[in-house]
Design a protein around this motif. Structure first.
Motif, mmCIF file in Angstrom:
data_model
loop_
_atom_site.group_PDB
_atom_site.id
_atom_site.type_symbol
_atom_site.label_atom_id
_atom_site.label_comp_id
_atom_site.label_asym_id
_atom_site.label_seq_id
_atom_site.Cartn_x
_atom_site.Cartn_y
_atom_site.Cartn_z
ATOM 1 N N LEU A 157 -6.304 -77.237 17.227
ATOM 2 C CA LEU A 157 -6.719 -76.157 16.329
ATOM 3 C C LEU A 157 -6.295 -76.395 14.881
ATOM 4 N N TYR A 158 -5.094 -76.906 14.668
ATOM 5 C CA TYR A 158 -4.590 -77.145 13.306
ATOM 6 C C TYR A 158 -5.510 -78.121 12.564
ATOM 7 N N GLU A 159 -5.923 -79.195 13.257
ATOM 8 C CA GLU A 159 -6.823 -80.167 12.635
ATOM 9 C C GLU A 159 -8.232 -79.591 12.471
ATOM 10 N N ILE A 160 -8.715 -78.888 13.493
ATOM 11 C CA ILE A 160 -10.075 -78.322 13.455
ATOM 12 C C ILE A 160 -10.229 -77.352 12.285
ATOM 13 N N THR A 161 -9.201 -76.555 12.040
ATOM 14 C CA THR A 161 -9.264 -75.553 10.970
ATOM 15 C C THR A 161 -8.762 -76.098 9.638
ATOM 16 N N ASP A 162 -8.513 -77.414 9.584
ATOM 17 C CA ASP A 162 -8.060 -78.084 8.359
ATOM 18 C C ASP A 162 -6.765 -77.460 7.818
ATOM 19 N N GLY A 163 -5.849 -77.175 8.727
ATOM 20 C CA GLY A 163 -4.543 -76.657 8.333
ATOM 21 C C GLY A 163 -4.537 -75.220 7.872
ATOM 22 N N SER A 164 -5.486 -74.416 8.352
ATOM 23 C CA SER A 164 -5.543 -73.010 7.937
ATOM 24 C C SER A 164 -4.384 -72.219 8.543
ATOM 25 N N VAL A 165 -4.248 -70.988 8.083
ATOM 26 C CA VAL A 165 -3.190 -70.113 8.602
ATOM 27 C C VAL A 165 -3.358 -69.904 10.114
ATOM 28 N N ILE A 166 -4.608 -69.743 10.571
ATOM 29 C CA ILE A 166 -4.868 -69.572 12.008
ATOM 30 C C ILE A 166 -4.384 -70.805 12.765
ATOM 31 N N GLY A 167 -4.670 -71.991 12.224
ATOM 32 C CA GLY A 167 -4.222 -73.237 12.844
ATOM 33 C C GLY A 167 -2.710 -73.350 12.885
ATOM 34 N N ILE A 168 -2.049 -72.882 11.831
ATOM 35 C CA ILE A 168 -0.578 -72.929 11.765
ATOM 36 C C ILE A 168 0.024 -71.963 12.783
ATOM 37 N N ILE A 169 -0.515 -70.744 12.840
ATOM 38 C CA ILE A 169 0.062 -69.727 13.726
ATOM 39 C C ILE A 169 -0.174 -70.055 15.199
ATOM 40 N N ILE B 295 3.477 -80.667 8.807
ATOM 41 C CA ILE B 295 3.397 -81.998 8.215
ATOM 42 C C ILE B 295 2.409 -81.925 7.047
ATOM 43 N N PRO B 296 2.807 -82.371 5.847
ATOM 44 C CA PRO B 296 1.887 -82.315 4.704
ATOM 45 C C PRO B 296 0.572 -83.033 5.005
ATOM 46 N N SER B 297 -0.524 -82.446 4.566
ATOM 47 C CA SER B 297 -1.846 -82.990 4.884
ATOM 48 C C SER B 297 -2.119 -84.317 4.196
ATOM 49 N N ASN B 298 -1.363 -84.663 3.154
ATOM 50 C CA ASN B 298 -1.613 -85.917 2.450
ATOM 51 C C ASN B 298 -0.948 -87.120 3.120
ATOM 52 N N ILE B 299 -0.284 -86.908 4.252
ATOM 53 C CA ILE B 299 0.357 -88.012 4.966
ATOM 54 C C ILE B 299 -0.619 -88.561 6.000
ATOM 55 N N ASP B 300 -0.868 -89.860 5.920
ATOM 56 C CA ASP B 300 -1.690 -90.536 6.921
ATOM 57 C C ASP B 300 -0.745 -90.934 8.060
ATOM 58 N N ILE B 301 -0.791 -90.183 9.161
ATOM 59 C CA ILE B 301 0.151 -90.385 10.275
ATOM 60 C C ILE B 301 0.090 -91.818 10.793
ATOM 61 N N GLY B 302 -1.124 -92.349 10.985
ATOM 62 C CA GLY B 302 -1.271 -93.718 11.502
ATOM 63 C C GLY B 302 -0.603 -94.728 10.600
ATOM 64 N N ALA B 303 -0.843 -94.625 9.280
ATOM 65 C CA ALA B 303 -0.222 -95.551 8.327
ATOM 66 C C ALA B 303 1.284 -95.349 8.294
ATOM 67 N N TYR B 304 1.711 -94.107 8.375
ATOM 68 C CA TYR B 304 3.143 -93.784 8.359
ATOM 69 C C TYR B 304 3.851 -94.449 9.538
#
Length: 196
Positions: A30-42, A180-189
């Motif tokens: 859900l967090y990814e689908i909603t692009d980090g929206s409040v609904i996705g966070i909650i 996790i901040p959205s500007n972090i590329d998890i794979g590259a990290y």
């Protein structure tokens, strides 16, 4: 609870297993689908920590409990005690499962983790059924159960945003806590960590 009531309630608990499982898997994205929206966070999973995996299956268990409540009015207090116990029991089993058998993977939930979740949900629903339909009268601790339900709600809504810095809340992929901040590329990290 008479035999017909037990049979109906047992069927409802059984139907809750695929509902809780499917909703939990959906919420993991859900967090990814909603692009980090409040609904996705909650309601979703903001990282891959143990707590965020616990959170995924807590809400579906409570929602299914509300659906079951329509059929459990005569046993309301016993039912609420059973569901609160099942909620904490399920959460504890997920914590233990992840503490000992965690797979680090690039996927949100691996097949082994999904199988573990499914078994844990089955056990939790069985526990709920046994407490609700059991001979032991637990209506006297209804107020305590409600207190624990409100405590769980507070943890549910607070710990994704302001997590304690303990292992339970640490994302093993990024070594970070909370959102996790959205500007972090998890794979590259992860690749940078493994190459270092």
């Amino acid at each position: 609870m008479n035999d017909i009531g037990k049979k109906t309630f047992g069927y409802l608990e059984l139907c809750g297993i695929p509902f809780i499982f499917a909703c939990g898997i959906f919420l993991s994205f859900l967090y990814e689908i909603t692009d980090g929206s409040v609904i996705g966070i909650i309601f979703g999973s903001v990282n891959n920590s143990i707590w965020e995996n616990v959170k995924l299956f807590a809400l579906p268990l409570v929602v299914w409990g509300i659906i079951e409540l329509a059929f459990s009015i005569p046993y309301f207090r016993q039912f609420v005690v059973a569901k609160v116990f099942a909620l904490y029991f399920q959460s504890t089993l997920i914590i233990v499962f992840f503490s000992f058998f965690r797979e680090l993977s690039y996927r949100k939930i691996s097949i082994a983790e999904a199988a573990g979740f499914f078994v844990i949900i089955c056990i939790s629903q069985l526990v709920s059924f046994k407490i609700t339909s059991g001979e032991r009268d637990l209506r006297g601790i209804f107020a305590v159960a409600l207190g624990f339900l409100f405590l769980y709600g507070a943890m549910y809504f607070c710990f994704s945003v302001v997590p304690p810095h303990t292992e339970l809340f640490r994302d093993p992929l990024t070594d970070m806590y909370g959102i996790i901040p959205s500007n972090i590329d998890i794979g590259a990290y992860i690749m940078n960590i493994t190459e270092a």
